[in-house]
Design a protein around this motif. Structure first.
Motif: not given
Ligand SMILES: [Zn+2]
Length: 291
Positions: A35, A110-111, A81-82, A47-48
């Motif tokens: 993302h 992701d991360m 995404e968030e 992130d991210n």
């Protein structure tokens, strides 16, 4: 109780960015996604930024090395995404049945550079958490586990808990997997012994905060934590990024993407293999694909 809320609600537009190789079998797509958005609180370098820059580097290297993938490689930089996995949910919802079946596997990043990191691999076979990914996710997990084993790098399993963009893919029956270096979870003493860093401290103390940035964390409650973390990872901590972790995880991400791009076997063991559709067809030594 009286509650006063100062908020604005409005409908807005965002976008996914999708790119794919011009060549390779279009019915066996190796799909990697990350993302691109962050939470409003901060820029989100881990992130991210970590996952999306990993994808970008893999895409550039495919071109620079002149790699001709057997299977098409598709990259997605997801929006929103968030806000609730909005971009990836929408994308998967718009796939026709054949487009869905043409995706061999989805890899999620992701991360992947958490400052107090652990090398987590999604538990595709449900061996640890009892929640399996769709048929074939066990093979995706094995690609990562075999790679890390070849590098003598220990890993831990992490659960398909629906917290990132793989969720729409697994819900649609697409084999999935990926990497994660930890968010608000707390590092255990055992993990600190294996991976370095600080026990009793979050994998990412700046998770969803303004300090998830490249700027060194120098004041506020996190400053002492980051000073101590910097000491344990001498020189590898840059702002909220652990560059050693990023290096290890991005190599694994590149390996998995290229393995899926070049394999002749079917990930989900159904009709799409040009060789024998069986897990025994995934054969590689160290980071090198034999087939
Ligand atoms: Zn994220």
């Amino acid at each position: 109780m009286r509650l006063a809320v100062d908020a604005t609600i409005k409908t807005t537009t965002t976008e996914n960015v999708i790119a794919e190789t011009p060549t390779g079998r279009p019915d066996r797509v190796a799909f990697a996604g990350a993302h691109l958005d962050s939470v409003p609180e901060g820029p989100g370098i881990n992130d991210n930024g970590s996952g999306s820059s990993t994808l970008l580097e893999i895409a550039q290297q495919i071109q620079e090395l002149g790699i001709q993938p057997r299977n098409k490689v598709r990259f997605a930089f997801w929006g929103a995404e968030e806000s609730g996995l909005v971009g990836s949910d929408y994308y998967v919802s718009q796939l026709s049945t054949s487009e869905r079946k043409n995706i061999a596997a989805y890899l999620n990043y992701d991360m992947v550079a958490s400052p107090n990191y652990v090398r987590f691999v999604y538990d595709g076979d449900g061996g640890t958490f009892g929640v399996k990914g769709p048929n074939g996710s066990n093979l995706v997990e094995k690609i990562f586990l075999d790679y890390f084993a070849s590098q003598n790098l220990p890993t831990e399993p992490t659960e398909f808990d629906g917290r990132s963009d793989y969720d729409a893919f697994t819900a649609a029956g697409i084999p999935a997997g990926g990497l994660f270096t930890g968010a608000e979870g707390i590092k255990t003493a055992e993990e600190a012994a294996t991976y370095g860093g600080l026990a009793g401290v979050a994998y990412d103390p700046c998770y969803h905060k303004a300090c998830d940035s490249l700027t060194p964390v120098e004041d506020g409650a996190d400053a002492a934590t980051y000073a101590a973390l910097g000491n344990t990872y001498s020189g590898d901590l840059v702002g909220n990024l652990n560059t050693k972790g990023l290096d290890e995880m991005s190599d694994a991400a590149a390996h998995a993407t290229l393995t899926l791009a070049q394999t002749t076997s079917a990930v989900n063991g159904t009709e799409k293999g040009s060789g024998t559709p069986s897990s025994s067809n995934y054969q590689y030594k160290g980071s090198r694909l034999i087939k």
